[in-house]
Design a protein around this motif. Structure first.
Motif, PDB file in Angstrom:
ATOM      1  N   VAL A 333      46.201  34.415 -30.932  1.00 37.53           N
ATOM      2  CA  VAL A 333      46.251  33.873 -29.568  1.00 37.53           C
ATOM      3  C   VAL A 333      45.003  34.332 -28.823  1.00 37.53           C
ATOM      4  CG1 VAL A 333      48.767  33.773 -29.487  1.00 37.53           C
ATOM      5  CG2 VAL A 333      47.606  35.837 -28.718  1.00 37.53           C
ATOM      6  N   HIS A 334      44.636  33.579 -27.791  1.00 36.97           N
ATOM      7  CA  HIS A 334      43.474  33.945 -26.969  1.00 36.97           C
ATOM      8  C   HIS A 334      43.953  34.353 -25.584  1.00 36.97           C
ATOM      9  CE1 HIS A 334      41.304  31.856 -30.178  1.00 36.97           C
ATOM     10  NE2 HIS A 334      40.245  32.516 -29.774  1.00 36.97           N
ATOM     11  N   ASP A 335      43.563  35.545 -25.183  1.00 35.40           N
ATOM     12  CA  ASP A 335      43.903  36.070 -23.868  1.00 35.40           C
ATOM     13  C   ASP A 335      42.640  36.064 -23.003  1.00 35.40           C
ATOM     14  OD1 ASP A 335      46.076  37.753 -22.283  1.00 35.40           O
ATOM     15  OD2 ASP A 335      44.167  38.804 -22.033  1.00 35.40           O
ATOM     16  N   LYS A 336      42.794  35.697 -21.743  1.00 36.20           N
ATOM     17  CA  LYS A 336      41.624  35.566 -20.859  1.00 36.20           C
ATOM     18  C   LYS A 336      40.898  36.892 -20.670  1.00 36.20           C
ATOM     19  CE  LYS A 336      43.420  31.614 -18.267  1.00 36.20           C
ATOM     20  NZ  LYS A 336      43.881  31.105 -16.949  1.00 36.20           N
ATOM     21  N   GLN A 337      41.656  37.993 -20.586  1.00 38.77           N
ATOM     22  CA  GLN A 337      41.036  39.296 -20.367  1.00 38.77           C
ATOM     23  C   GLN A 337      40.678  40.000 -21.687  1.00 38.77           C
ATOM     24  OE1 GLN A 337      43.875  38.477 -18.371  1.00 38.77           O
ATOM     25  NE2 GLN A 337      42.422  37.939 -16.756  1.00 38.77           N
ATOM     26  N   ARG A 338      41.540  39.875 -22.684  1.00 40.58           N
ATOM     27  CA  ARG A 338      41.370  40.668 -23.918  1.00 40.58           C
ATOM     28  C   ARG A 338      40.681  39.906 -25.040  1.00 40.58           C
ATOM     29  NH1 ARG A 338      46.294  41.572 -21.599  1.00 40.58           N
ATOM     30  NH2 ARG A 338      46.791  43.732 -21.047  1.00 40.58           N
ATOM     31  N   GLY A 339      40.468  38.605 -24.877  1.00 40.02           N
ATOM     32  CA  GLY A 339      39.829  37.823 -25.928  1.00 40.02           C
ATOM     33  C   GLY A 339      40.817  37.455 -27.019  1.00 40.02           C
ATOM     34  N   PRO A 340      40.340  37.194 -28.249  1.00 36.70           N
ATOM     35  CA  PRO A 340      41.254  36.830 -29.344  1.00 36.70           C
ATOM     36  C   PRO A 340      42.120  38.009 -29.760  1.00 36.70           C
ATOM     37  CG  PRO A 340      39.003  37.055 -30.168  1.00 36.70           C
ATOM     38  CD  PRO A 340      38.917  37.155 -28.681  1.00 36.70           C
TER      39      PRO A 340
END
Length: 567
Positions: A333-340
């Motif tokens: 999954v891709h998170d806006k703050q943490r990246g992939p």
């Protein structure tokens, strides 16, 4: 033992080091035995997410009950999931229950997202299949059951919505036998009072369980049944259960034969026999309740702990890695703050923060952070043991299906040990099964189904082309069933997916997550044609050439079996 004897004779320093190592191994095994990695599978709208929500609430992981129709559940965190009231992406959550740690994957029930289910099954040791008590076994139930068969996973059945007037428990059990060709064993039976309130009769303990709705089902009463027709019927059901299990379990059969009575068989012995039979996929325990009405969920979690296997009881194929790290990537999954963020099932060894990992494709990466999964919420941890599920941050090249290990030499040594173990297989059939598992174990590319629907995708402007391509790249990494290609003839980017809903969700996610209002062209279906019935025809041609009469006769037969098509 020789090494231990040598260490013991080598002096107190070496002895203490070995004792520490031994106690550490015992602790790890004890920790692993308390883990349950499960998936929850069902046809769409059977109540998977509601059941998961109740589990989290009763385990103390959440403070309020989320509801699908209100759009506030933990596992359905995407905007599209909350708007439509369906699960689109599988979500991982972790919660404690009765001195055990349950890692649960809530999976989609729609056929367009079958790939999400397939990925999740690589990470679990058992599954809970939820049935709608008013509908029984449905189309997608058959599909997910076949997927669980492919992965050889032990199963529990939870018949949901049993509070409804049109629910039919006996029909659900009959469907399990007829449509899924399995051997269900009913551990509970429904009972309703004159007001229609659902309670449960427990076959093993001969108790009636009733839930208190004043505290949202947190507590329930279990009362021994008094002598009555209900108790007599339940005792018959208990005897039938013991009789069925004694034909499958030697320990239980010995006790039944020695005592010459079903009445002298204690509950613990039945539960042990049931656990062994379930782990060996000889039977499927059936429980019931109503997730929406907060009935039966605690006993379902008890059954997960009691009857589904621990990590150490499965995946012996990974023993070839020894103490080296072996982990299977099952979702990204891709998170806006943490990246992939990469979800990994740790099969052997221990993954620590800052550790260097190598994929089977040869890519080396460093784990920057580790998180405990709770859908879209994350709690950072320092290290995770074998048998658990973890989220790794910082892995930029890893893809779904990758096998991760500590070094290239560890991978080669594991392959060498595995090939050596194949020489000890007992039969040709076992050897073929081992080779199939080996191909899956060390496979580089995951098996992805062919796309069914196709359409073109266009950015709103030329300036958005690069951003759209980047968004598609990230979505394709999350969802391997999404195909992206470029048509050099038309100059268009073409999407391939599993259905109309799948394509619609992709468009919606690009708009909500990447702020690009793309246009999708008309959908085209990848139709395939076949013959309705075999056909045989003969064509004869005669022609005069240079005063000589020539003839040719051709016979053509078309059959359904492709292997015989050009015989």
């Amino acid at each position: 033992m020789k090494m231990l004897k040598y260490a013991w004779q080598s002096g107190p320093k070496q002895r203490s080091r070995w004792l520490w190592h031994l106690s550490n191994q015992i602790w790890k095994r004890s920790y692993s035995s308390k883990i349950r990695n499960i998936g929850i599978l069902a046809h769409i709208d059977a109540g998977k997410t509601t059941t998961t929500e109740r589990m989290l609430f009763y385990a103390g992981k959440t403070r309020a009950l989320g509801e699908v129709h209100r759009g506030n559940t933990v596992t359905d965190y995407l905007t599209q999931e909350r708007e439509r009231g369906i699960t689109i992406c599988s979500s991982a959550v972790t919660f404690p229950w009765n001195d055990h740690r349950i890692n649960l994957l809530d999976t989609p029930g729609h056929i367009d997202f079958t790939m999400e289910v397939e990925q999740s099954l690589y990470a679990v040791d058992g599954v809970v299949v939820v049935l709608d008590g008013t509908a029984g076994v449905e189309a997608q139930t058959v599909t997910v059951w076949s997927q669980a068969d492919k992965h050889k996973l032990p199963r529990l059945i939870f018949v949901n919505k049993m509070d409804r007037p049109d629910a039919d428990f006996e029909k659900c059990v009959s469907d399990l036998k007829d449509k899924l060709e399995t051997q269900p064993v009913c551990l509970q039976y429904p009972v309703k009072n004159e007001d229609g309130v659902l309670a449960i009769n427990d076959v093993i303990t001969l108790e009636r369980l009733s839930w208190q709705q004043k505290d949202l089902g947190r507590s329930y009463r279990n009362v021994k049944l008094e002598p009555s027709d209900d108790l007599r019927v339940l005792q018959e059901k208990r005897n039938e259960l013991i009789d069925q299990l004694s034909g499958l379990d030697d320990e239980l059969a010995d006790v039944v034969i020695s005592t010459e009575s079903f009445d002298n068989v204690d509950n613990a012995l039945i539960e042990r026999a049931l656990r062994r039979a379930t782990s060996q996929q000889k039977v499927v325990p059936v429980l019931l309740g109503s997730a929406y009405k907060n009935v039966g969920i605690q006993r379902l979690m008890d059954a997960v702990n009691a009857y589904l296997p621990a990590p150490e009881e499965r995946n012996q194929i990974y023993d070839c890695f020894g103490t080296e790290v072996a982990g299977k990537v099952f979702k990204i999954v891709h998170d806006k703050q943490r990246g992939p963020l990469t979800l990994v099932r740790i099969l052997r060894g221990e993954i620590k923060r800052g550790m260097r990992l190598i994929s089977a494709r040869g890519q080396a990466e460093v784990v920057s952070k580790l998180y405990e999964p709770l859908a879209d919420e994350y709690r950072e941890v320092g290290a995770v043991q074998s048998g658990d599920v973890v989220i790794c941050a910082g892995l930029k090249s890893t893809v779904t299906g990758d096998l991760l290990t500590s070094s290239q030499s560890a991978l080669k040594n594991a392959q060498k040990r595995y090939k050596q173990s194949l020489g000890d297989t007992a039969s040709k059939a076992e050897e073929d099964d081992e080779l199939d598992e080996s191909a899956e174990l060390f496979a580089i590319d995951p098996q992805i189904p062919d796309a069914v629907y196709f359409c073109s995708i266009e950015p709103p402007s030329v300036s958005s082309q690069t951003a759209m391509e980047q968004a598609l790249k990230q979505l394709q990494r999350e969802d391997p069933s999404l195909r992206v290609s470029y048509d050099s003839v038309t100059g268009q980017t073409v999407l391939g997916g599993m259905g109309e809903l799948h394509m619609d969700i992709i468009k919606s996610r690009i708009l909500s997550e990447y702020k690009i209002d793309v246009d999708l062209g008309p959908l085209q279906i990848a139709y395939k044609e076949t013959i309705e019935a075999p056909a045989l025809t003969t064509l004869s041609v005669e022609k005069e050439i240079a005063g000589s009469k020539q003839s040719v006769s051709i016979t053509l037969e078309v059959v359904k079996n492709q292997a015989e098509l050009f015989r």
